[in-house]
Design an enzyme around this catalytic site. Structure first.
Site, PDB file in Angstrom:
ATOM      1  N   HIS A   1       0.895  -0.953   0.106  1.00 50.48           N
ATOM      2  CA  HIS A   1       0.204   0.433  -0.023  1.00 50.48           C
ATOM      3  C   HIS A   1       0.829   0.972  -0.007  1.00 50.48           C
ATOM      4  O   HIS A   1       1.679   1.324   1.110  1.00 50.48           O
ATOM      5  CB  HIS A   1      -1.467   0.531   0.798  1.00 50.48           C
ATOM      6  CG  HIS A   1      -1.620  -1.032   1.738  1.00 50.48           C
ATOM      7  ND1 HIS A   1      -2.656  -2.170   0.400  1.00 50.48           N
ATOM      8  CD2 HIS A   1      -1.356  -1.903   2.384  1.00 50.48           C
ATOM      9  CE1 HIS A   1      -3.085  -2.615   0.874  1.00 50.48           C
ATOM     10  NE2 HIS A   1      -2.593  -3.160   2.205  1.00 50.48           N
TER      11      HIS A   1
ATOM     12  N   SER B   1       1.453  -0.344  -5.300  1.00 50.18           N
ATOM     13  CA  SER B   1       0.866  -0.738  -4.368  1.00 50.18           C
ATOM     14  C   SER B   1       0.013  -2.295  -4.613  1.00 50.18           C
ATOM     15  O   SER B   1       0.072  -2.298  -5.125  1.00 50.18           O
ATOM     16  CB  SER B   1      -0.572   0.321  -4.192  1.00 50.18           C
ATOM     17  OG  SER B   1      -1.088   0.147  -2.994  1.00 50.18           O
TER      18      SER B   1
ATOM     19  N   SER C   1      -5.586   1.663  -2.048  1.00 46.30           N
ATOM     20  CA  SER C   1      -4.455   2.033  -0.778  1.00 46.30           C
ATOM     21  C   SER C   1      -3.913   3.241  -1.089  1.00 46.30           C
ATOM     22  O   SER C   1      -3.313   3.806  -0.632  1.00 46.30           O
ATOM     23  CB  SER C   1      -4.313   0.862  -0.078  1.00 46.30           C
ATOM     24  OG  SER C   1      -3.768   0.218  -1.384  1.00 46.30           O
TER      25      SER C   1
ATOM     26  N   ASP D   1       2.527  -7.403  -0.182  1.00 43.25           N
ATOM     27  CA  ASP D   1       1.408  -7.865   0.940  1.00 43.25           C
ATOM     28  C   ASP D   1       1.054  -8.667   0.101  1.00 43.25           C
ATOM     29  O   ASP D   1       0.064  -7.819  -0.599  1.00 43.25           O
ATOM     30  CB  ASP D   1       1.773  -6.009   1.312  1.00 43.25           C
ATOM     31  CG  ASP D   1       0.395  -6.007   2.672  1.00 43.25           C
ATOM     32  OD1 ASP D   1       0.060  -5.038   2.902  1.00 43.25           O
ATOM     33  OD2 ASP D   1      -0.268  -7.327   2.572  1.00 43.25           O
TER      34      ASP D   1
ATOM     35  N   GLU E   1       4.249  -8.989   4.033  1.00 43.39           N
ATOM     36  CA  GLU E   1       3.976  -8.271   5.221  1.00 43.39           C
ATOM     37  C   GLU E   1       2.641  -8.902   5.954  1.00 43.39           C
ATOM     38  O   GLU E   1       2.230  -8.990   6.797  1.00 43.39           O
ATOM     39  CB  GLU E   1       3.341  -7.033   4.853  1.00 43.39           C
ATOM     40  CG  GLU E   1       2.627  -5.842   5.824  1.00 43.39           C
ATOM     41  CD  GLU E   1       3.376  -5.597   6.026  1.00 43.39           C
ATOM     42  OE1 GLU E   1       4.877  -5.769   5.926  1.00 43.39           O
ATOM     43  OE2 GLU E   1       2.710  -4.934   7.454  1.00 43.39           O
TER      44      GLU E   1
ATOM     45  N   ASN F   1       4.680 -11.031   8.657  1.00 45.78           N
ATOM     46  CA  ASN F   1       3.304 -11.055   9.557  1.00 45.78           C
ATOM     47  C   ASN F   1       3.405 -11.593  10.982  1.00 45.78           C
ATOM     48  O   ASN F   1       2.690 -11.361  12.167  1.00 45.78           O
ATOM     49  CB  ASN F   1       2.032 -11.940   9.129  1.00 45.78           C
ATOM     50  CG  ASN F   1       1.290 -10.857  10.341  1.00 45.78           C
ATOM     51  OD1 ASN F   1       0.320 -10.944   9.872  1.00 45.78           O
ATOM     52  ND2 ASN F   1       0.361 -13.026  10.590  1.00 45.78           N
TER      53      ASN F   1
ATOM     54  N   LYS G   1       4.282  -7.438  14.576  1.00 47.48           N
ATOM     55  CA  LYS G   1       3.840  -7.061  14.056  1.00 47.48           C
ATOM     56  C   LYS G   1       2.452  -7.272  13.980  1.00 47.48           C
ATOM     57  O   LYS G   1       1.797  -6.729  14.221  1.00 47.48           O
ATOM     58  CB  LYS G   1       4.443  -7.472  12.173  1.00 47.48           C
ATOM     59  CG  LYS G   1       3.683  -6.849  11.205  1.00 47.48           C
ATOM     60  CD  LYS G   1       2.088  -7.513  10.918  1.00 47.48           C
ATOM     61  CE  LYS G   1       1.927  -6.855   9.550  1.00 47.48           C
ATOM     62  NZ  LYS G   1       0.292  -7.516   9.168  1.00 47.48           N
TER      63      LYS G   1
ATOM     64  N   ASP H   1       0.117  -4.605  14.977  1.00 48.71           N
ATOM     65  CA  ASP H   1      -0.830  -3.923  13.378  1.00 48.71           C
ATOM     66  C   ASP H   1      -2.507  -5.002  13.357  1.00 48.71           C
ATOM     67  O   ASP H   1      -2.870  -3.872  13.767  1.00 48.71           O
ATOM     68  CB  ASP H   1       0.378  -4.186  12.568  1.00 48.71           C
ATOM     69  CG  ASP H   1      -0.522  -4.084  11.079  1.00 48.71           C
ATOM     70  OD1 ASP H   1       0.804  -3.751   9.741  1.00 48.71           O
ATOM     71  OD2 ASP H   1      -1.164  -4.621  10.943  1.00 48.71           O
ATOM     72  N   ASN H   2      -2.251  -5.601  13.377  1.00 49.07           N
ATOM     73  CA  ASN H   2      -3.593  -6.650  12.635  1.00 49.07           C
ATOM     74  C   ASN H   2      -3.991  -6.710  13.893  1.00 49.07           C
ATOM     75  O   ASN H   2      -5.491  -6.546  13.778  1.00 49.07           O
ATOM     76  CB  ASN H   2      -3.554  -7.824  12.936  1.00 49.07           C
ATOM     77  CG  ASN H   2      -2.190  -8.663  12.026  1.00 49.07           C
ATOM     78  OD1 ASN H   2      -1.427  -7.648  11.432  1.00 49.07           O
ATOM     79  ND2 ASN H   2      -2.729  -9.781  11.295  1.00 49.07           N
TER      80      ASN H   2
ATOM     81  N   CYS I   1      -5.497  -1.944  13.277  1.00 50.98           N
ATOM     82  CA  CYS I   1      -7.167  -2.184  13.107  1.00 50.98           C
ATOM     83  C   CYS I   1      -7.926  -1.795  14.054  1.00 50.98           C
ATOM     84  O   CYS I   1      -9.187  -1.038  13.990  1.00 50.98           O
ATOM     85  CB  CYS I   1      -7.410  -3.510  12.516  1.00 50.98           C
ATOM     86  SG  CYS I   1      -6.930  -4.437  11.312  1.00 50.98           S
TER      87      CYS I   1
ATOM     88  N   HIS J   1      -7.578  -8.748   3.914  1.00 52.23           N
ATOM     89  CA  HIS J   1      -6.675  -8.380   2.610  1.00 52.23           C
ATOM     90  C   HIS J   1      -7.099  -8.522   1.748  1.00 52.23           C
ATOM     91  O   HIS J   1      -7.407  -7.398   0.478  1.00 52.23           O
ATOM     92  CB  HIS J   1      -4.906  -9.687   2.348  1.00 52.23           C
ATOM     93  CG  HIS J   1      -4.477  -8.603   1.575  1.00 52.23           C
ATOM     94  ND1 HIS J   1      -3.883  -7.370   1.451  1.00 52.23           N
ATOM     95  CD2 HIS J   1      -4.084  -9.288   0.340  1.00 52.23           C
ATOM     96  CE1 HIS J   1      -2.947  -7.414   0.449  1.00 52.23           C
ATOM     97  NE2 HIS J   1      -3.222  -8.331  -0.362  1.00 52.23           N
TER      98      HIS J   1
ATOM     99  N   HIS K   1      -3.964   2.120   8.975  1.00 49.50           N
ATOM    100  CA  HIS K   1      -3.013   1.988  10.147  1.00 49.50           C
ATOM    101  C   HIS K   1      -2.497   3.814  10.154  1.00 49.50           C
ATOM    102  O   HIS K   1      -1.772   3.979   9.816  1.00 49.50           O
ATOM    103  CB  HIS K   1      -2.097   1.300  10.367  1.00 49.50           C
ATOM    104  CG  HIS K   1      -2.578  -0.428  10.728  1.00 49.50           C
ATOM    105  ND1 HIS K   1      -3.940  -0.614  10.360  1.00 49.50           N
ATOM    106  CD2 HIS K   1      -2.974  -1.642  10.937  1.00 49.50           C
ATOM    107  CE1 HIS K   1      -4.297  -1.937  10.717  1.00 49.50           C
ATOM    108  NE2 HIS K   1      -3.403  -2.528  10.268  1.00 49.50           N
TER     109      HIS K   1
ATOM    110  N   SER L   1       6.224  -2.851  12.268  1.00 47.25           N
ATOM    111  CA  SER L   1       5.481  -3.559  10.987  1.00 47.25           C
ATOM    112  C   SER L   1       7.007  -2.900  10.068  1.00 47.25           C
ATOM    113  O   SER L   1       7.576  -4.866   9.694  1.00 47.25           O
ATOM    114  CB  SER L   1       4.110  -3.728  10.019  1.00 47.25           C
ATOM    115  OG  SER L   1       3.544  -3.792  11.385  1.00 47.25           O
TER     116      SER L   1
ATOM    117  N   GLN M   1       9.885  -5.984   8.900  1.00 46.04           N
ATOM    118  CA  GLN M   1       9.919  -5.976   7.278  1.00 46.04           C
ATOM    119  C   GLN M   1      11.619  -5.276   6.336  1.00 46.04           C
ATOM    120  O   GLN M   1      12.694  -5.758   6.211  1.00 46.04           O
ATOM    121  CB  GLN M   1       9.345  -4.955   6.905  1.00 46.04           C
ATOM    122  CG  GLN M   1       7.722  -4.917   6.485  1.00 46.04           C
ATOM    123  CD  GLN M   1       7.864  -5.926   4.859  1.00 46.04           C
ATOM    124  OE1 GLN M   1       8.334  -7.243   4.541  1.00 46.04           O
ATOM    125  NE2 GLN M   1       6.893  -6.840   4.835  1.00 46.04           N
TER     126      GLN M   1
END
Ligand SMILES: NC(=O)C1=CN([C@@H]2O[C@H](COP(=O)(O)OP(=O)(O)OC[C@H]3O[C@@H](n4cnc5c(N)ncnc54)[C@H](O)[C@@H]3O)[C@@H](O)[C@H]2O)C=CC1
Ligand SMILES: Nc1ncnc2c1ncn2[C@@H]1O[C@H](CO)C(=O)[C@H]1O
Length: 469
Positions: A54, A77, A82, A132, A193, A218, A223, A227-228, A232, A338, A391, A399, A403
């Protein structure tokens, strides 16, 4: 095409992008630390990195970091909605990467952008991929497959998006029937990702079809458990509200899936005062939801109860035609998983009696044969990035620090096999450590006696490999 420097929506937005990138610096301490630590030695010098992730301000900071470490970057992306156009413009303007991304791409344009990110001006490919969802990895693998068996190009495919991929591969096969085979040979590996992209990698590892090593970013604890979950928790409500301005308080929200994303999503809408129902297939996650006080129901029961529906499963057709036909008039339906197949969009898009009324970009009212309508956000694509900005930077810093660490591991060429790897816990703890100061966290130090008692090294790792956070 290959002589194309970049393709973005509007270079006049670059200044705005630079300002937002500068404002995010305080919020990405992990990335800033990596630039400080490796900016002089440039461990990625001379390496070509293709990104499919993204194209947001947060990703612009990831690109800035990889560039500072010496990489030569091309970027697309991983979703047609996104891209933040000012972020794309700023990255091109600062010559950090060549970018092929704009908000509102068609599917054909999306796959053209993905191929452009994977192909340098001289026709060569990347040494490394940042992926991703796995679409860049898929294009390389399908490219090699059709070069091995060109008859695959002659078939027609029911899946519209797959047909677009094969049409694109037919063009590259015509130009050079060895293009993707040569590209795949040079790739040292991919860092992935997200949950759904990682599932694809493990499937390829199981089938023995993975063409290069892969890092599962992930499942770094720093991460997916951040992040998740917390990402969210903030960006789901942002997406729904920017799209509809709906009052969430007092409404019935249905969250399909109670994994990391579903947990954050349920907490997000409960936080705004919604009565949250959860659907699950996994008894452990269902029990977790019940322990948190959520009512765990089936979609068949929830379909006529919900005002707001969110899919967060990584599965497909979780909200089906039958569910939609049972829904209240003007129920809001969106996905934060996703891919866009969690909601059976194909029913809406191919049924003449279903009438689409566009309210504004990424907000559609669908009149149904039931005589009622539903509001679909971002055409079923991930709502936080399609209807908002995804996010915030702080959680993406964790995250994306992972990476960069994964890219550094892949760059070392230390004879990795064509399988899926996880970064060591020590690095996970280091990523967490890099993000404590920004929040004023004061960590306690283990005394030697305590460390001996716990049988851990005072400097970490602090948990066993099987510890679940
Ligand atoms: N939009 C965003 O910013 C983000 C999106 N994601 C994506 O969100 C999706 C979910 O990710 P995670 O929560 O990490 O995965 P997860 O595997 O932790 O959770 C998914 C849950 O859905 C459940 N599930 C599967 N099929 C179901 C069905 N038919 N009905 C009800 N529940 C079902 C599973 O049992 C599982 O508990 C993935 O596609 C992932 O790539 C992940 C992180 C951020
Ligand atoms: N603002 C953002 N910028 C880039 N990637 C993001 C952002 N928000 C969420 N994501 C990522 O989106 C994928 C799902 O495609 C995740 O797993 C997240 O890490």
């Amino acid at each position: 095409d290959l002589k194309l420097n970049s393709k973005v929506a509007d270079m006049k937005l670059a200044d705005f992008g630079h300002k937002e990138m500068q404002l995010s610096e305080r919020e990405v301490p992990g990335l800033m630390e990596l630039i400080k630590k490796y900016g002089d030695t440039k461990p990625l010098k001379g390496l070509k990195i293709a990104g499919s992730l993204h194209m947001t301000i947060q990703t612009a900071m990831l690109i800035k970091t990889l560039h500072a470490l010496g990489a030569d970057l091309r970027w697309a992306s991983c979703n047609i909605f996104s891209t933040q156009d000012h972020a794309a413009a700023a990255v091109v303007d600062a010559k950090l990467a060549k970018v092929f991304a704009w908000k509102g791409e068609s599917l054909e344009e999306f796959w053209w952008c993905t191929e452009m990110a994977l192909t340098w001006e001289d026709g060569s490919g990347p040494d490394l991929i940042v992926d991703d969802g796995g679409d860049a990895t898929l294009l390389v693998h399908k490219g090699v497959a059709v070069e091995k068996d060109p008859s695959l190009l002659k078939k027609s495919y029911d899946n519209k998006e797959f047909q677009v991929v094969m049409d694109r591969l037919a063009l590259s096969y015509e130009k050079n029937p060895k293009h993707w085979t040569e590209i795949a040979k040079k790739i040292r590996g991919v860092s992935e990702e997200t949950t759904t992209g990682v599932a694809r990698l493990y499937n390829m590892q199981k089938d023995g079809t993975l063409l290069f090593p892969a890092f599962n970013v992930n499942d770094c604890v720093t991460k997916s458990k951040f992040d998740n979950l917390y990402g969210c928790r903030e960006s789901l409500a942002d997406g729904i509200k920017r799209a509809t301005d709906i009052m969430i308080a007092g409404k019935v929200a249905v969250i399909c899936g109670y994994g990391d994303v579903g947990k954050g999503s349920a907490q997000s809408l409960r936080g705004f005062g919604a009565r949250v129902l959860v659907t699950e297939i996994d008894p452990i996650c269902a029990l977790q939801a019940a322990m948190e006080g959520y009512e765990v129901v089936t979609m068949e029961e929830a379909a006529e109860l919900g005002d707001i529906f969110v899919t967060a499963t990584g599965n497909f057709h979780v909200i089906t035609k039958d569910h939609m036909l049972k829904m209240k008039d003007e129920a809001i339906v969106c996905n934060i998983g996703h891919f866009d197949n969690e909601i059976e969009m194909i029913y809406l898009e191919t049924t003449p009696e279903c009438k689409r009324i566009n309210i504004k970009p990424q907000v559609d009212k669908w009149m149904l044969p039931s005589g009622r309508s539903i509001i679909i956000l971002a055409e079923g694509r991930l709502v936080n990035l399609g209807c908002a900005t995804g996010h915030p930077s702080f959680v993406m810093s964790a995250s994306f620090t992972n990476q960069v660490l994964a890219q550094l591991e892949l760059a070392k060429e230390n004879n990795l096999k064509n399988q899926v790897y996880i970064l060591p816990k020590k690095l996970d703890e280091e990523v967490a450590r890099l993000h404590l100061a920004r929040l004023g966290v004061k960590l306690t130090t283990l005394t030697k006696e305590q460390a001996d008692y716990l049988d851990v090294n005072p400097a970490g790792p602090y948990k066993s490999e099987h510890y679940r956070y």
